[in-house]
Design an enzyme around this catalytic site. Structure first.
Site, PDB file in Angstrom:
ATOM      1  N   CYS A 236      19.573  -5.919-114.077  1.00 43.87           N
ATOM      2  CA  CYS A 236      19.799  -6.640-112.816  1.00 43.87           C
ATOM      3  C   CYS A 236      21.204  -6.460-112.263  1.00 43.87           C
ATOM      4  O   CYS A 236      21.425  -6.665-111.068  1.00 43.87           O
ATOM      5  CB  CYS A 236      19.515  -8.134-112.999  1.00 43.87           C
ATOM      6  SG  CYS A 236      17.777  -8.511-113.245  1.00 43.87           S
TER       7      CYS A 236
ATOM      8  N   HIS B 220      15.254 -11.136-104.884  1.00 48.01           N
ATOM      9  CA  HIS B 220      16.122 -10.445-105.848  1.00 48.01           C
ATOM     10  C   HIS B 220      15.591  -9.031-106.070  1.00 48.01           C
ATOM     11  O   HIS B 220      14.807  -8.794-106.988  1.00 48.01           O
ATOM     12  CB  HIS B 220      16.131 -11.248-107.145  1.00 48.01           C
ATOM     13  CG  HIS B 220      16.859 -10.618-108.296  1.00 48.01           C
ATOM     14  ND1 HIS B 220      17.843  -9.667-108.160  1.00 48.01           N
ATOM     15  CD2 HIS B 220      16.731 -10.834-109.644  1.00 48.01           C
ATOM     16  CE1 HIS B 220      18.288  -9.312-109.358  1.00 48.01           C
ATOM     17  NE2 HIS B 220      17.627 -10.000-110.264  1.00 48.01           N
TER      18      HIS B 220
ATOM     19  N   CYS C 225      23.530 -12.584-114.005  1.00 47.70           N
ATOM     20  CA  CYS C 225      23.006 -12.481-115.363  1.00 47.70           C
ATOM     21  C   CYS C 225      22.252 -11.161-115.478  1.00 47.70           C
ATOM     22  O   CYS C 225      21.801 -10.599-114.482  1.00 47.70           O
ATOM     23  CB  CYS C 225      22.099 -13.653-115.693  1.00 47.70           C
ATOM     24  SG  CYS C 225      20.647 -13.800-114.615  1.00 47.70           S
TER      25      CYS C 225
ATOM     26  N   GLY D 160      19.513  -8.717-118.110  1.00 43.22           N
ATOM     27  CA  GLY D 160      18.589  -8.649-119.231  1.00 43.22           C
ATOM     28  C   GLY D 160      19.238  -8.109-120.500  1.00 43.22           C
ATOM     29  O   GLY D 160      20.232  -7.382-120.447  1.00 43.22           O
TER      30      GLY D 160
END
Length: 382
Positions: free
Chosen positions: A89, A338, A368, A370
């Protein structure tokens, strides 16, 4: 060390999954922000040192170095190289940080940081096949997907379903208000698409925002990842398609080409964090970026904390002492969507526009990631 300056930032509207951007090839989608940067700034494209492109699902139509494909499809000179970056991300933000770092090191003079994710045509996790690594399983036998990690995060920090739904509703209302006020207009690049009648139309606004959202309506949604859990489709980020790009330059090149810097890159950070709960990375990444900048959290005028799930900004604000009035003031992933690899570039773009609108000085953008990571960038409006 040299300064890296943001000259311009643009993005496509976010198209909801199976929505209006479904007809647009991912590579073609990437050409829209690239061409807009070139046109708006009249830059000599042959002087661009590199195009760094964040993209998570690098398979199918987003395979084969989609960044380079986008540069060629946009009609840029063949001498302009490109690379495709995957930090899950955080891919788009990492593309930005890499480009800024190269300018600060004196190796690049003019660069474009971009991000792309077409989640309709290249669905999330479609790049994953086969078994998980036996050695990874031996090291971390209890790894979970991000949805379950969000459940763990909410449980660990004692967040209730009501708190998550209240935040999600506020995100929707903020995004709707920002749309109505034209706050995104400066940077939005319309995208041509083919409608259900075969006619060509233009998408000019983010498609996923739900202005009629209520807390009562969100409370009716069932948990997605865990029976009796608190994470629902309503308090998690929307799945969308989109692309974005930012033009960066050194001071020397900005002066030579008569480009007006809009912001300065102050500091950057990326960290590892516990991979099972995986969503606490923004806390440590933000602290490190602040330390490197010689700033404290109170000096940041605007925070963009990616709303992968409503729990993420809530926990990050709580742990860093960030007031809600400074965070995601124009909505975020829950409302706007997103688009994985593009989100980081879009958040920096949104932060820059909002700093200019509000007159703030510093913005901190964090996400944040993964498998347990976090990334952060601080910019200063000029």
């Amino acid at each position: 060390m040299h300064n890296a300056y943001i000259i311009d930032a643009v993005r496509t509207p976010r198209g909801k999954r199976k929505g209006k951007l479904s007809s647009v090839h991912p590579v073609d989608l990437l050409t829209y922000p690239l061409q807009a940067l070139a046109t708006r700034n009249n830059i000599p494209l042959e002087q661009v040192d590199d195009v760094t492109v964040g993209c998570v699902t690098q398979t199918g139509e987003q395979g084969w170095c989609v960044g380079r494909a986008g540069v060629l499809a946009a009609g840029w000179p063949i001498s302009v190289p490109a690379t495709t970056i995957n930090r899950l991300c955080g891919s788009g933000q990492q593309a930005f940080n890499f480009a800024a770092t190269a300018i600060m090191a004196g190796q690049y003079q003019l660069a474009v940081a971009s991000g792309l994710e077409h989640m309709t045509r290249c669905p999330m996790f479609s790049d994953i096949s086969g078994e998980i690594s036996p050695k990874l399983k031996a090291q971390y036998p209890d790894l979970v997907q991000q949805g379950m990690a969000a459940e763990l995060l909410a449980e660990h920090f004692n967040l209730s379903r009501a708190q998550l739904d209240e935040y999600a509703c506020a995100s929707q209302l903020r995004a709707a208000a920002a749309q109505a006020d034209g706050r995104f207009a400066k940077s939005l690049v319309p995208v041509d698409y083919t409608d259900e009648h075969g006619q060509t139309s233009k998408l000019t606004a983010d498609e996923a925002v739900r202005p009629a959202t209520t807390v009562e309506g969100l409370a009716q949604l069932k948990p997605v990842f865990k029976e009796g859990g608190v994470i629902t489709a309503g308090n998690a980020s929307s799945i969308v398609d989109g692309a974005a790009a930012i033009l960066l330059a050194s001071e020397r090149t900005a002066t030579t080409l008569n480009l007006r810097p809009r912001a300065r890159v102050v500091s950057m950070s990326q960290v590892g964090s516990p991979p099972r709960i995986m969503l606490t990375g923004p806390i440590a990444a933000s602290k490190q970026a602040l330390q490197r900048a010689g700033l404290n959290a109170n000096q940041i005028d605007l925070w963009e904390i990616n709303e992968a799930f409503a729990a993420v900004p809530l926990v990050t604000m709580q742990e860093l002492g960030v007031p809600a009035s400074k965070c995601n003031v124009n909505g975020g992933g829950v409302s706007l969507g997103h688009p994985l690899g593009a989100t980081g570039v879009m958040l920096i773009n949104t932060a820059l526009d909002e700093l200019e609108r509000s007159g703030g000085r510093y913005a901190l953008i964090t996400m944040c990631i993964g498998l347990g990571m976090g990334i952060a960038t601080i910019i200063e409006r000029l």
